[in-house]
Design an enzyme around this catalytic site. Sequence first.
Site, PDB file in Angstrom:
ATOM      1  N   PRO A 171      -5.629   3.679  -4.249  1.00  0.00           N
ATOM      2  CA  PRO A 171      -6.875   4.086  -3.581  1.00  0.00           C
ATOM      3  C   PRO A 171      -7.056   3.354  -2.258  1.00  0.00           C
ATOM      4  O   PRO A 171      -6.629   2.227  -2.091  1.00  0.00           O
ATOM      5  CB  PRO A 171      -7.960   3.694  -4.571  1.00  0.00           C
ATOM      6  CG  PRO A 171      -7.368   2.608  -5.381  1.00  0.00           C
ATOM      7  CD  PRO A 171      -5.892   2.859  -5.428  1.00  0.00           C
ATOM      8  N   GLU A 172      -7.704   4.033  -1.342  1.00  0.00           N
ATOM      9  CA  GLU A 172      -8.008   3.433  -0.052  1.00  0.00           C
ATOM     10  C   GLU A 172      -9.328   2.669  -0.170  1.00  0.00           C
ATOM     11  O   GLU A 172     -10.115   2.897  -1.090  1.00  0.00           O
ATOM     12  CB  GLU A 172      -8.150   4.534   1.000  1.00  0.00           C
ATOM     13  CG  GLU A 172      -6.971   5.488   1.069  1.00  0.00           C
ATOM     14  CD  GLU A 172      -5.752   4.900   1.759  1.00  0.00           C
ATOM     15  OE1 GLU A 172      -5.935   4.039   2.635  1.00  0.00           O
ATOM     16  OE2 GLU A 172      -4.634   5.296   1.428  1.00  0.00           O
ATOM     17  N   ARG A 188       6.446   1.031  -0.079  1.00  0.00           N
ATOM     18  CA  ARG A 188       5.478   2.118  -0.103  1.00  0.00           C
ATOM     19  C   ARG A 188       5.966   3.217   0.834  1.00  0.00           C
ATOM     20  O   ARG A 188       6.604   2.943   1.838  1.00  0.00           O
ATOM     21  CB  ARG A 188       4.093   1.629   0.375  1.00  0.00           C
ATOM     22  CG  ARG A 188       3.477   0.553  -0.489  1.00  0.00           C
ATOM     23  CD  ARG A 188       2.857   1.107  -1.755  1.00  0.00           C
ATOM     24  NE  ARG A 188       2.216   0.066  -2.533  1.00  0.00           N
ATOM     25  CZ  ARG A 188       2.806  -0.611  -3.525  1.00  0.00           C
ATOM     26  NH1 ARG A 188       4.056  -0.349  -3.842  1.00  0.00           N
ATOM     27  NH2 ARG A 188       2.148  -1.541  -4.190  1.00  0.00           N
ATOM     28  N   LYS A 193     -10.443  -3.884  -1.781  1.00  0.00           N
ATOM     29  CA  LYS A 193     -10.281  -2.927  -2.874  1.00  0.00           C
ATOM     30  C   LYS A 193     -10.715  -3.500  -4.220  1.00  0.00           C
ATOM     31  O   LYS A 193     -10.404  -2.940  -5.264  1.00  0.00           O
ATOM     32  CB  LYS A 193      -8.827  -2.478  -2.929  1.00  0.00           C
ATOM     33  CG  LYS A 193      -8.402  -1.757  -1.660  1.00  0.00           C
ATOM     34  CD  LYS A 193      -7.003  -1.242  -1.789  1.00  0.00           C
ATOM     35  CE  LYS A 193      -6.515  -0.691  -0.467  1.00  0.00           C
ATOM     36  NZ  LYS A 193      -5.125  -0.249  -0.561  1.00  0.00           N
TER      37      LYS A 193
END
Length: 265
Positions: free
Chosen positions: A2-3, A250, A51
């Site tokens: 998630p951002e 990533r 986050k």
Amino acid sequence: MPEGDTVWRSCRRLHEALAGHELTRCEFRVPQLATTDLTGVTVREVVSRGKHQLFRFSNAMTLHTHFRMEGTWRIFPRGRRWSGGQEFQIRAVLATADHDAVGYRLPVVELLPTAEEESVVGHIGPDLLGPDFDLDEAVRRVGADPERSIGEALLDQRLVAGIGTLYRSELLFLQGLHPRTPVGRVANLRRVVQRGQQLLHANRWRTEQSTTGDLRPGRSRYVFERPGQPCRRCGTPVLTEEFGPRGQERRSYWCPRCQPQPQPG
Ligand SMILES: [Zn+2]
């Protein structure tokens, strides 16, 4: 992954549902908290730091959770059937008279004194969505290692917090930077960080994130998850690769024409 804006929005919704209310039910389905019960305690606030999620309670304790790749918090009106996953994926339940907040697949669930929060979030860099975001400090941290690629630096939450793989790809496209460009060769690092903050801010209330300004399905991104498709600006097929520190590789996406790889030296 998630951002930061997704985590921010989740915490806002949790805050609106829970803050100021007493817990009528509390379950932690993780071994280290199996016997902990906060029933009767009031939720003071729910905030995000990068986050991370922090639930602060009236008993001077904080619940710290993190989504990593798969986790989520879901909120249901009291009496509604829960629908965030399988029963065995539930890690925490916090209920008030009106709402059930259910944490699914959370890899991090820990309780600590509110006064000691820094021990779990103190290492993270300036939060792009934080009320006290420090642009100068973020730019200093991101630029500290000139040899490191800008693509890796932007994902390192110790440097600046909130950017995930989606905003990394889109931000670098918007700035015309190849993801492997060494930080030391990024002409205007300050502008890159500022633009990242703008992207997260613009999307923080949206369920569907858009970096193009177009919310229609299939048009909301320039390069992210569009490998082989034509660049929206020049038509060149978008490329992709995985890179990053070992074990933390990533996927990145870029247009080889709009974001040329810098020549060595
Ligand atoms: Zn292009």
